[in-house]
Design an enzyme around this catalytic site. Sequence first.
Site, PDB file in Angstrom:
ATOM      1  N   PRO A   1       1.195  -1.138  -0.449  1.00 20.75           N
ATOM      2  CA  PRO A   1      -0.328   0.147   0.029  1.00 20.75           C
ATOM      3  C   PRO A   1       0.815   1.091  -0.158  1.00 20.75           C
ATOM      4  O   PRO A   1       1.368   1.398   0.760  1.00 20.75           O
ATOM      5  CB  PRO A   1      -0.681  -0.080   1.397  1.00 20.75           C
ATOM      6  CG  PRO A   1      -0.751  -1.760   1.627  1.00 20.75           C
ATOM      7  CD  PRO A   1       0.736  -1.866   1.132  1.00 20.75           C
ATOM      8  N   GLU A   2       1.209   1.609  -0.964  1.00 20.43           N
ATOM      9  CA  GLU A   2       1.076   3.205  -0.741  1.00 20.43           C
ATOM     10  C   GLU A   2       0.238   4.246  -0.744  1.00 20.43           C
ATOM     11  O   GLU A   2      -0.558   4.126  -1.232  1.00 20.43           O
ATOM     12  CB  GLU A   2       1.912   3.648  -2.589  1.00 20.43           C
ATOM     13  CG  GLU A   2       3.290   2.407  -2.442  1.00 20.43           C
ATOM     14  CD  GLU A   2       4.191   1.970  -4.034  1.00 20.43           C
ATOM     15  OE1 GLU A   2       4.496   2.933  -4.208  1.00 20.43           O
ATOM     16  OE2 GLU A   2       5.050   1.342  -3.600  1.00 20.43           O
TER      17      GLU A   2
ATOM     18  N   LYS B   1       1.193   7.896   2.741  1.00 14.98           N
ATOM     19  CA  LYS B   1       0.351   6.521   3.177  1.00 14.98           C
ATOM     20  C   LYS B   1       0.174   5.842   5.046  1.00 14.98           C
ATOM     21  O   LYS B   1      -0.001   4.713   4.485  1.00 14.98           O
ATOM     22  CB  LYS B   1       2.026   4.998   3.053  1.00 14.98           C
ATOM     23  CG  LYS B   1       3.241   5.151   2.139  1.00 14.98           C
ATOM     24  CD  LYS B   1       3.668   4.330   2.227  1.00 14.98           C
ATOM     25  CE  LYS B   1       4.842   4.809   1.333  1.00 14.98           C
ATOM     26  NZ  LYS B   1       6.053   4.172   1.250  1.00 14.98           N
TER      27      LYS B   1
ATOM     28  N   ARG C   1      16.213  -1.242  -2.605  1.00 18.14           N
ATOM     29  CA  ARG C   1      15.708  -1.660  -2.576  1.00 18.14           C
ATOM     30  C   ARG C   1      15.815  -2.369  -4.136  1.00 18.14           C
ATOM     31  O   ARG C   1      16.433  -2.115  -5.108  1.00 18.14           O
ATOM     32  CB  ARG C   1      13.807  -0.943  -3.077  1.00 18.14           C
ATOM     33  CG  ARG C   1      13.615  -0.383  -1.958  1.00 18.14           C
ATOM     34  CD  ARG C   1      13.222  -1.280  -0.340  1.00 18.14           C
ATOM     35  NE  ARG C   1      13.157  -0.393   0.520  1.00 18.14           N
ATOM     36  CZ  ARG C   1      13.267   0.558   0.952  1.00 18.14           C
ATOM     37  NH1 ARG C   1      12.546   1.739   0.332  1.00 18.14           N
ATOM     38  NH2 ARG C   1      13.590   1.834   2.240  1.00 18.14           N
TER      39      ARG C   1
END
Length: 300
Positions: free
Chosen positions: A2-3, A58, A289
């Site tokens: 969830p962004e 967020k 990432r």
Amino acid sequence: MPELPEVETIARTLAGEVESRLILGVDVLDQSAIVPDLDAFRALVLGRRIARVDRRGKLLLLHLQAGGGKDGGTIAVHLRMTGRVLALPSTKEPADADALSAHRPRVILTLSDRGQGGMFLLFADVRRFGRMHAFAPGVGPGSIDCWPFYRDLGPEPLLLSAQDFRACLAPSGQSSGKKSRARIKALLLNQGVIAGIGNIYADEALFRAGIRPDAVAGGLSVRRLDRLFAAIRSVLTQAIAENGSSIRDYRDAHGDAGAFQNHFRAYGRGGEKCLDCGAVMRSMRVAGRTSTFCPHCQTS
DNA sequence: ACGGATTCCTGATGGC
DNA sequence: TGCCATCAGGAATCCG
């Protein structure tokens, strides 16, 4: 994960189900899901009314009301990787319990009848990285305005001018005069620089802007930063219109998946052909990432 | 002081 | 088939 677009979709789907309802019950099945501890959390939310649901970065925000319409504080939910917030109508049947536990909830809020039956608000999260924070009303210790993560959030990308975007990427307080070597992707992921962007939308925006994730931010021209800003706004807006991206875990408050994963042009496409030029997409680690980009279309 | 690395978590996945 | 290593990543925290 969830962004911004996913949390925006959850807020929109949740609002219609829970706004104006009272919190009548607080069941905490996993104490590590909440902040502060159980007694304090319960005291902060029990009996309060959910006045409004929205989002900041967020964070999913439930604005609470106390008796007489007074400010009742805030519940802030950070979903991290696999968190879900679901609105489940109560049927008043014994089967309710099974229906709820099937979602493996960490927290269950029992909400009042609004005329169309009761409602449960569930916080579920298999990876258990997410948190549900309760805050007291007003400003001062214990209020959300004093929570460093919330207080220090950068601006909302969809409420920002191109000029302000460039300003917030410029390193603050360069008193020594040393140039920052921070990678552009590290800045986009830093919630204190700009709020709401995660790994998916960072990769997608950088692809659309033709900028490599490991480009040094300070070396990018104004023209390219403006192009990146336009790409961020465009990709976030499209993703909201598609109700977010469901790779595996993400669902809105109704349990429905989003559709923007069908429009990915970079994220998760390492080893596949670039949709613009046909070159093989590469993956590398930037800011810890996995970052996927086209070595032909994207430059430093 | 800045920026990279590590840590927390569990389920999906791939190799043997 | 089953087991084990690997990977996914937001943000707090640690470290050079």
